[in-house]
Design a protein around this motif. Structure first.
Motif, PDB file in Angstrom:
ATOM      1  N   ILE A 119       0.819  -1.207   0.000  1.00 41.46           N
ATOM      2  CA  ILE A 119       0.000   0.000   0.000  1.00 41.46           C
ATOM      3  C   ILE A 119       0.855   1.260   0.000  1.00 41.46           C
ATOM      4  O   ILE A 119       0.367   2.351  -0.369  1.00 41.46           O
ATOM      5  CB  ILE A 119      -0.934   0.018   1.241  1.00 41.46           C
ATOM      6  N   TYR A 176       0.972   3.765  -2.876  1.00 44.66           N
ATOM      7  CA  TYR A 176      -0.338   4.386  -3.088  1.00 44.66           C
ATOM      8  C   TYR A 176      -0.573   5.509  -2.079  1.00 44.66           C
ATOM      9  O   TYR A 176      -1.082   6.579  -2.433  1.00 44.66           O
ATOM     10  CB  TYR A 176      -1.437   3.328  -2.993  1.00 44.66           C
ATOM     11  N   THR A 177      -0.184   5.266  -0.839  1.00 43.35           N
ATOM     12  CA  THR A 177      -0.322   6.299   0.180  1.00 43.35           C
ATOM     13  C   THR A 177       0.533   7.511  -0.166  1.00 43.35           C
ATOM     14  O   THR A 177       0.096   8.658  -0.052  1.00 43.35           O
ATOM     15  CB  THR A 177       0.076   5.754   1.559  1.00 43.35           C
ATOM     16  N   GLU A 178       1.770   7.248  -0.613  1.00 48.94           N
ATOM     17  CA  GLU A 178       2.677   8.343  -0.993  1.00 48.94           C
ATOM     18  C   GLU A 178       2.110   9.135  -2.160  1.00 48.94           C
ATOM     19  O   GLU A 178       2.148  10.371  -2.175  1.00 48.94           O
ATOM     20  CB  GLU A 178       4.050   7.783  -1.351  1.00 48.94           C
ATOM     21  N   ASP A 216      -0.864  11.251  -1.004  1.00 49.92           N
ATOM     22  CA  ASP A 216      -0.400  12.440  -0.280  1.00 49.92           C
ATOM     23  C   ASP A 216       0.065  13.510  -1.262  1.00 49.92           C
ATOM     24  O   ASP A 216      -0.253  14.698  -1.118  1.00 49.92           O
ATOM     25  CB  ASP A 216       0.737  12.071   0.679  1.00 49.92           C
ATOM     26  N   ASN A 246      -5.894   3.340   4.514  1.00 51.97           N
ATOM     27  CA  ASN A 246      -4.532   3.808   4.284  1.00 51.97           C
ATOM     28  C   ASN A 246      -4.405   4.775   3.116  1.00 51.97           C
ATOM     29  O   ASN A 246      -3.294   5.083   2.673  1.00 51.97           O
ATOM     30  CB  ASN A 246      -3.609   2.607   4.050  1.00 51.97           C
ATOM     31  N   MET A 247      -5.535   5.255   2.630  1.00 52.61           N
ATOM     32  CA  MET A 247      -5.552   6.177   1.495  1.00 52.61           C
ATOM     33  C   MET A 247      -6.208   7.484   1.903  1.00 52.61           C
ATOM     34  O   MET A 247      -7.439   7.591   1.933  1.00 52.61           O
ATOM     35  CB  MET A 247      -6.298   5.553   0.321  1.00 52.61           C
TER      36      MET A 247
END
Length: 237
Positions: free
Chosen positions: A169, A172-174, A177, A203-204
């Motif tokens: 994940i 995708y989180t980066e 952001d 986490n998104m």
């Protein structure tokens, strides 16, 4: 709350396999909205092997939530979208012979083309989204095109999650952001399912919409469409 848009391509695939009109894609779109879905997604391809171009027109008066049309912006696709004026158009660089979408745009290489296409849609009041891989430079490139949103291609996350690797994940989180910091809306789709959607959502940051088709339809064979939609909505809270 992240919106759930149901991709109904698989319903059209089932219909086309017998050459008739059962199941009826328009009725199915009406039903998923009645069951709580906040959007309907279709992805017509040039060979019309599932959703047909006529379906896109037939669905227009019946989709009262968000109407999202995905596809490669060839001339025929663009003409159709500009006439229908859906809520959102999602640009996907799929080749004619692709079984399913398998890569995001190179937003750097195709910057000029995307700027031209996106401006045409935005001039007609259509929200735009670009299908992209979870790569930071592609998010930066997307910003330069003038798009309203990105749709993160989530197959890699789903594959890693199935293997037990929850660190899949992180890209995708980066990217989420970064996109948020650049003022881009964030959508996601491809291989998201009841198994992984809650973890993905948690986490998104600032996830606006997920588009889910294959898994949702498959799960509905066992659990029922209305029940499955409610399960997704609960997990997306």
């Amino acid at each position: 709350m992240t919106k759930l848009s149901v991709n109904i391509n698989k319903i059209a695939t089932l219909r086309n396999s017998r050459g008739g009109d059962l199941p009826n894609v328009v009725q199915f779109a009406k039903d998923v909205q009645r069951f709580g879905a906040e959007g309907v997604t279709i992805h017509p391809r040039p060979d019309e092997r599932h959703i047909r171009y006529q379906d896109a027109y037939d669905l227009k008066p019946e989709v009262y939530t968000e109407y999202n049309i995905e596809g490669n912006p060839i001339d025929k696709f663009m003409a159709m979208v500009l006439e229908i004026k859906p809520t959102q158009v999602t640009l996907v660089p799929d080749s004619v012979d692709a079984l399913t979408s398998n890569a995001g745009w190179d937003t750097v290489k195709h910057k000029g083309f995307l700027i031209e296409v996106i401006q045409e849609f935005k001039n007609n009041g259509i929200r735009t989204s670009i299908f992209v891989d979870p790569v930071l430079k592609q998010i930066e490139g997307a910003k330069e095109t003038g798009t309203d949103r990105i749709e993160l291609y989530t197959e890699a996350f789903a594959d890693e999650y199935n293997l037990g690797n929850k660190k899949g994940i992180l890209p995708y989180t980066e990217c989420a952001d970064l996109a948020d910091s650049l003022g881009l809306g964030i959508n996601a789709g491809h291989d998201l399912s009841l198994d992984n959607i809650q973890f993905f959502k948690e986490n998104m940051p600032n996830l606006l919409e997920v588009s889910i088709g294959h898994a949702l339809i498959s799960e509905s064979l066992y659990l029922g469409v209305e029940n499955v939609i409610q399960m997704y909505l609960q997990k997306l809270k």
